[in-house]
Design a protein around this motif. Structure first.
Motif, PDB file in Angstrom:
ATOM      1  N   THR A   1       0.671  -1.520  -0.291  1.00 37.61           N
ATOM      2  CA  THR A   1       0.300  -0.014   0.064  1.00 37.61           C
ATOM      3  C   THR A   1       0.542   1.477   0.506  1.00 37.61           C
ATOM      4  N   HIS A   2       2.242   1.333  -0.050  1.00 37.62           N
ATOM      5  CA  HIS A   2       2.438   2.357   0.783  1.00 37.62           C
ATOM      6  C   HIS A   2       3.179   3.325  -0.297  1.00 37.62           C
ATOM      7  N   SER A   3       3.231   2.666  -1.619  1.00 35.61           N
ATOM      8  CA  SER A   3       3.359   3.602  -2.669  1.00 35.61           C
ATOM      9  C   SER A   3       2.396   4.693  -2.748  1.00 35.61           C
ATOM     10  N   ALA A   4       1.006   3.684  -2.990  1.00 33.08           N
ATOM     11  CA  ALA A   4      -0.646   4.912  -3.442  1.00 33.08           C
ATOM     12  C   ALA A   4      -1.012   5.702  -1.871  1.00 33.08           C
ATOM     13  N   LEU A   5       0.043   4.923  -1.281  1.00 32.20           N
ATOM     14  CA  LEU A   5      -0.286   6.146   0.439  1.00 32.20           C
ATOM     15  C   LEU A   5       0.849   6.751   0.802  1.00 32.20           C
ATOM     16  N   GLU A   6       2.319   7.183  -0.649  1.00 36.89           N
ATOM     17  CA  GLU A   6       2.529   8.952  -0.920  1.00 36.89           C
ATOM     18  C   GLU A   6       2.082   9.347  -1.753  1.00 36.89           C
ATOM     19  N   ALA A   7       1.082   8.373  -2.795  1.00 30.95           N
ATOM     20  CA  ALA A   7       0.425   9.336  -3.718  1.00 30.95           C
ATOM     21  C   ALA A   7      -0.201  10.359  -2.677  1.00 30.95           C
ATOM     22  N   ALA A   8      -1.130   9.231  -2.113  1.00 35.88           N
ATOM     23  CA  ALA A   8      -2.449  10.442  -1.351  1.00 35.88           C
ATOM     24  C   ALA A   8      -1.940  11.912  -0.866  1.00 35.88           C
ATOM     25  N   ILE A   9      -0.595  11.083   0.683  1.00 32.29           N
ATOM     26  CA  ILE A   9      -0.173  12.221   1.266  1.00 32.29           C
ATOM     27  C   ILE A   9       0.672  13.554  -0.208  1.00 32.29           C
ATOM     28  N   ALA A  10       0.756  13.020  -0.668  1.00 34.34           N
ATOM     29  CA  ALA A  10       1.545  13.878  -2.456  1.00 34.34           C
ATOM     30  C   ALA A  10       0.041  14.932  -2.135  1.00 34.34           C
ATOM     31  N   LEU A  11      -0.584  14.278  -2.800  1.00 34.51           N
ATOM     32  CA  LEU A  11      -2.457  14.702  -3.054  1.00 34.51           C
ATOM     33  C   LEU A  11      -2.170  15.518  -1.926  1.00 34.51           C
ATOM     34  N   HIS A  12      -2.337  15.135  -0.571  1.00 41.60           N
ATOM     35  CA  HIS A  12      -2.993  15.965   0.549  1.00 41.60           C
ATOM     36  C   HIS A  12      -2.219  17.560   0.596  1.00 41.60           C
ATOM     37  N   ARG A  13      -0.486  17.206   0.594  1.00 39.45           N
ATOM     38  CA  ARG A  13       0.117  18.494   0.405  1.00 39.45           C
ATOM     39  C   ARG A  13      -0.375  19.235  -0.404  1.00 39.45           C
ATOM     40  N   LYS A  14      -0.688  19.574  -1.974  1.00 39.21           N
ATOM     41  CA  LYS A  14      -1.443  19.831  -3.010  1.00 39.21           C
ATOM     42  C   LYS A  14      -2.675  20.674  -2.266  1.00 39.21           C
ATOM     43  N   ARG A  15      -4.034  20.151  -1.546  1.00 36.35           N
ATOM     44  CA  ARG A  15      -5.506  20.730  -1.177  1.00 36.35           C
ATOM     45  C   ARG A  15      -5.136  19.507  -0.247  1.00 36.35           C
ATOM     46  N   ARG A  16      -5.960  20.619   0.928  1.00 33.70           N
ATOM     47  CA  ARG A  16      -6.288  19.742   1.877  1.00 33.70           C
ATOM     48  C   ARG A  16      -8.293  19.692   1.395  1.00 33.70           C
ATOM     49  N   PHE A  17      -8.726  18.460   1.855  1.00 32.89           N
ATOM     50  CA  PHE A  17      -9.707  17.477   0.987  1.00 32.89           C
ATOM     51  C   PHE A  17     -10.902  17.212   2.642  1.00 32.89           C
TER      52      PHE A  17
END
Length: 480
Positions: free
Chosen positions: A284-300
Motif C-alpha cells: 500500500t505504500h506507493s498509493a499511500l505516498e501518492a495520497a500524501i502528495a495530493l494532500h500537500r497540494k489540497r486539503r480535502f
C-alpha cells in the motif's frame, strides 16, 4: 552425499547445505554487514513496539507456561527457552507490519531471521559475529529459494514470509549449531514440511502468528537435524515435493536455487531489504505516498470528493483491495483505508489501526467512493512498485499523482536515513527515554560483543511505562 533419486547428483538442498555450512563472518562484505546490522536494528525496534500489541499478548497467554531458559523475550525482562523466545519474538516483530521487506522474497525476511538468530545465539553464548553469519546463512536460503519459486508461490495464495522464512530460520539455526553440510540440508528438508501460512488470514492477528511459528519450527528443524533426524534431501524438487506443491509443476526455476559455477557471492552481499516508513502493508505504500502528495497540494473534506481511483501493479492485489474492514488490523492491508486517511489527514500513524478508528464515518465515506484497479501493463520496480491515485472532485476538478518505483535511492535503501529515529520511536513505546538511549548504544556497537548475552542483558525491560505492556516475569528469569 545421500542420493535418493539414483542419479548420483547432489540435490538442491544438499548444495544449499554446503553453502550454508560454509558461511563465515569474513565472507560478508561491507554491504553484507550493513544489510545485517540494519536488519538487526530495525527488527529489534519493531519487536519492542510489537510486544505491546494485542496479538502478541494473546499469543503469550495461549502458549501457556513457558519453558525457562536464557533467551530474552523482547519488550520484557523475561528469559525463556530459545524455541519459546523465537515464537514470541517472531510474533512481536511482525505484529505491526512495520518490519523490513525484500522484493525477491515478496515478504519480510528479518522478522523471521533476527528472532531465530538471537534466540539460539543466547542459548549458545554465540558472538555477534556468529549471529551475523547465521543471518547471512538464513538469508542465503530464503533468497535462493525465493528466486526458484518466483511469483507463482504467492499467486497460489501462500503467505511467503512464513512459507519461505521457515527454511531461512532452519538455515540460521543450522549455522549457529555448526551443522555439517549434510545436516544443514536435512534441517531444510525437515523445515519444508512445516511451511505454512495462508494469505486468507492476512489482515488478522494470524499473520504475525505465521511468522512466530516459522521461527519456532525452523529452529526445531535445525535441532532435529543435529540430533540425527532423517529427511529426504530432495524434498524441494521431487514430485510432490515443496516446489511442486507450493508453486505448481512447471511454475518454478529450480536452477535459480543454487549458485552457478564459480559464483561464490553470498546473497547478502548483493541484495538489500527495504526498511518501512509506514506502519502498514508494503503493497500500500506507493498509493499511500501518492495520497500524501495530493494532500500537500489540497486539503480535502469528504464532501469535496466525488470519486477516488487507485491504480496499482497486479503484485499489489488482491490482498490490499479491501473496501470493507472487519477489524482494525485489516486497515493495514486496505488501499481504500490508507489512501482515505492520507488524503484527509496527510499521513498514517499507529492510532489509525487501533480500537474503533477504522469505523470513522468520514473515512468510510471516502472508502465507499474509491475504486481500485490494476495497471494495464506490469510496472517494474526492484524495491517497490509504483501506484497512481486520482481524485475527482464534486466541482469537476481532477487531481492525480503517481508515486515512482521507490521514493529513495539505492544508497538510502542500504542506509535508511530515518532508521535510528524509527528505532527510538518504536522502543520508546515500551520504555522511558533513558532506556531508549541505553538500547541504542548497545545496538550501535553490537559487532563488538563476544557473547551476545552481554548485549541482550541491556535490552531487558524491567518495568512497564504508560504505553508499554511488557509480559509478566512469571516465566523464567534465568541467565547464563
Amino acid at each position: 552425499m545421500t542420493d535418493h533419486s539414483g542419479t548420483g547428483s547432489a540435490s538442491v538442498l544438499e548444495l544449499l547445505g554446503t553453502r550454508i555450512a560454509g558461511v563465515r563472518h569474513q565472507d560478508l562484505t561491507h554491504h553484507g554487514h550493513t544489510v545485517f546490522h540494519t536488519a538487526l536494528v530495525d527488527t529489534v525496534g519493531v519487536a519492542y513496539a510489537g510486544s505491546a500489541a494485542e496479538g502478541s499478548r494473546l499469543t503469550r497467554a495461549a502458549a501457556g507456561p513457558l519453558s525457562p531458559g536464557p533467551s530474552l523475550v523482547l519488550g520484557t525482562a523475561d528469559r525463556v527457552s530459545a524455541l519459546d523466545a523465537g515464537l514470541l519474538n517472531g510474533v512481536s516483530a511482525h505484529a505491526l507490519d512495520y518490519d523490513d521487506t525484500n522484493a525477491i522474497m515478496g515478504g519480510h525476511p528479518s522478522a523471521v531471521l533476527i528472532p531465530a538468530a538471537l534466540a539460539l545465539a543466547e542459548e549458545r553464548g554465540s558472538s555477534a559475529g556468529q549471529v551475523a553469519e547465521a543471518y547471512a546463512a538464513g538469508y542465503e536460503a530464503v533468497i535462493r529459494i525465493s528466486r526458484a519459486v518466483g511469483t507463482s508461490h504467492w499467486d497460489k495464495g501462500w503467505h511467503s514470509t512464513p512459507t519461505l522464512g521457515v527454511l531461512g530460520a532452519a538455515a540460521t539455526g543450522a549455522r549457529l549449531l555448526g551443522l555439517s553440510p549434510q545436516r544443514c540440508a536435512t534441517a531444510l528438508a525437515i523445515a519444508a514440511s512445516s511451511a505454512a501460512g495462508l494469505q486468507a488470514n492476512i489482515g488478522t492477528m494470524v499473520k504475525p502468528l505465521h511468522v512466530g511459528r516459522a521461527v519456532r519450527e525452523g529452529l526445531f528443524a535445525a535441532r532435529l537435524a543435529a540430533q540425527g533426524c532423517t529427511a529426504n534431501p530432495r524434498a524441494l524438487e521431487e514430485p510432490r515435493g515443496f516446489l511442486d506443491l507450493y508453486s505448481g509443476p512447471g511454475r518454478y526455476e529450480l536452477a535459480a536455487a543454487v549458485p552457478g559455477a564459480g559464483d561464490s557471492t553470498l546473497e547478502i552481499n548483493r541484495c538489500s531489504n527495504t526498511v518501512k516508513e509506514h506502519e502498514c502493508c508494503g503493497s500500500t505504500h506507493s498509493a499511500l505516498e501518492a495520497a500524501i502528495a495530493l494532500h500537500r497540494k489540497r486539503r480535502f473534506a469528504p464532501e469535496d470528493v466525488e470519486r477516488i481511483d487507485i491504480v496499482v501493479d497486479r503484485r499489489c492485489l488482491p490482498h490490499t483491495d479491501r473496501p470493507v474492514l472487519p477489524e482494525p488490523l485489516a486497515g493495514k492491508f486496505s488501499l481504500q483505508y490508507v489512501v482515505a486517511r492520507a488524503l484527509l489527514e496527510g499521513g498514517i500513524d499507529s492510532a489509525h489501526f487501533e480500537d474503533e478508528a477504522y469505523l470513522s464515518p468520514r473515512i468510510r465515506q471516502l472508502m465507499n467512493r474509491t475504486r481500485v484497479s490494476v495497471a494495464a501493463a506490469s510496472w517494474s520496480g526492484d524495491v517497490r512498485v509504483p501506484a497512481e491515485v486520482t481524485v475527482f472532485t464534486v466541482t469537476g476538478g481532477v487531481l492525480r499523482h503517481m508515486a515512482e518505483d521507490s521514493p529513495v535511492g539505492r544508497t538510502e535503501v542500504l542506509h535508511p536515513p530515518h532508521l535510528w529515529e524509527k528505532f527510538s520511536q518504536c522502543v520508546g513505546r515500551v520504555v522511558g527515554q533513558a532506556d531508549v538511549s541505553r538500547v541504542v548504544s548497545v545496538l550501535e556497537r553490537f559487532a563488538d560483543f563476544a557473547d551476545v548475552r552481554d548485549a541482550t542483558r541491556v535490552l531487558e525491560v524491567c518495568r512497564p511505562t504508560e504505553r508499554g505492556r511488557p509480559g509478566s516475569p512469571a516465566a523464567g528469569r534465568g541467565r547464563s
